[in-house]
Write a protein that holds these residues in place. Sequence first.
Motif, short mmCIF file in Angstrom:
data_model
loop_
_atom_site.label_atom_id
_atom_site.label_comp_id
_atom_site.label_asym_id
_atom_site.label_seq_id
_atom_site.Cartn_x
_atom_site.Cartn_y
_atom_site.Cartn_z
N MET A 1 0.85 -1.17 0.00
CA MET A 1 0.00 0.00 0.00
C MET A 1 0.89 1.23 0.00
N LEU A 2 0.53 2.15 -0.84
CA LEU A 2 1.34 3.36 -1.01
C LEU A 2 0.74 4.56 -0.28
N ILE A 3 -0.56 4.78 -0.44
CA ILE A 3 -1.21 5.97 0.12
C ILE A 3 -2.34 5.54 1.05
N GLU A 4 -2.25 5.93 2.32
CA GLU A 4 -3.31 5.62 3.29
C GLU A 4 -4.42 6.65 3.21
N LEU A 5 -5.62 6.26 3.62
CA LEU A 5 -6.77 7.15 3.69
C LEU A 5 -6.57 8.13 4.83
N SER A 6 -6.82 9.39 4.56
CA SER A 6 -6.70 10.42 5.58
C SER A 6 -8.08 11.00 5.86
N VAL A 21 -5.72 4.01 -8.01
CA VAL A 21 -4.85 3.56 -9.10
C VAL A 21 -3.39 3.56 -8.66
N GLN A 22 -2.96 4.57 -7.92
CA GLN A 22 -1.57 4.60 -7.42
C GLN A 22 -1.29 3.37 -6.55
N ASN A 23 -2.22 3.04 -5.64
CA ASN A 23 -2.04 1.87 -4.78
C ASN A 23 -2.03 0.58 -5.60
N TYR A 29 2.87 -3.83 -9.55
CA TYR A 29 4.11 -3.72 -10.33
C TYR A 29 5.27 -3.08 -9.58
N SER A 30 5.06 -2.63 -8.35
CA SER A 30 6.08 -1.94 -7.55
C SER A 30 6.65 -0.73 -8.28
N PHE A 65 -7.32 2.45 3.05
CA PHE A 65 -6.80 3.04 1.83
C PHE A 65 -7.79 2.78 0.71
N TYR A 66 -7.69 3.58 -0.35
CA TYR A 66 -8.54 3.39 -1.52
C TYR A 66 -7.88 2.39 -2.46
N TYR A 67 -8.71 1.49 -3.01
CA TYR A 67 -8.24 0.47 -3.94
C TYR A 67 -9.34 0.25 -4.97
#
Length: 73
Positions: A1-6, A21-23, A29-30, A65-67
Amino acid sequence: MLIELSPSRIYLKGDKEVEAVQNYIYNKYSKLLLMSDIELRNYACNFMRKYHAKAVIAKIDNKLFYYPKFFTK
């Protein structure tokens, strides 16, 4: 996970899709999507439309997080 929900952040139109999409790209694909804000927003919205997906809140290890959730047509 890259971006957590704030919870304190105000999400504008397209922000949830960008985070989803970022996550997704990072987990699959890292890789990071290095684009300008407008390009990234357009890419994310087109990605979600093309693959019939919707940004939903997911939870792993008490982190929200959003997925993207993919729907069949």
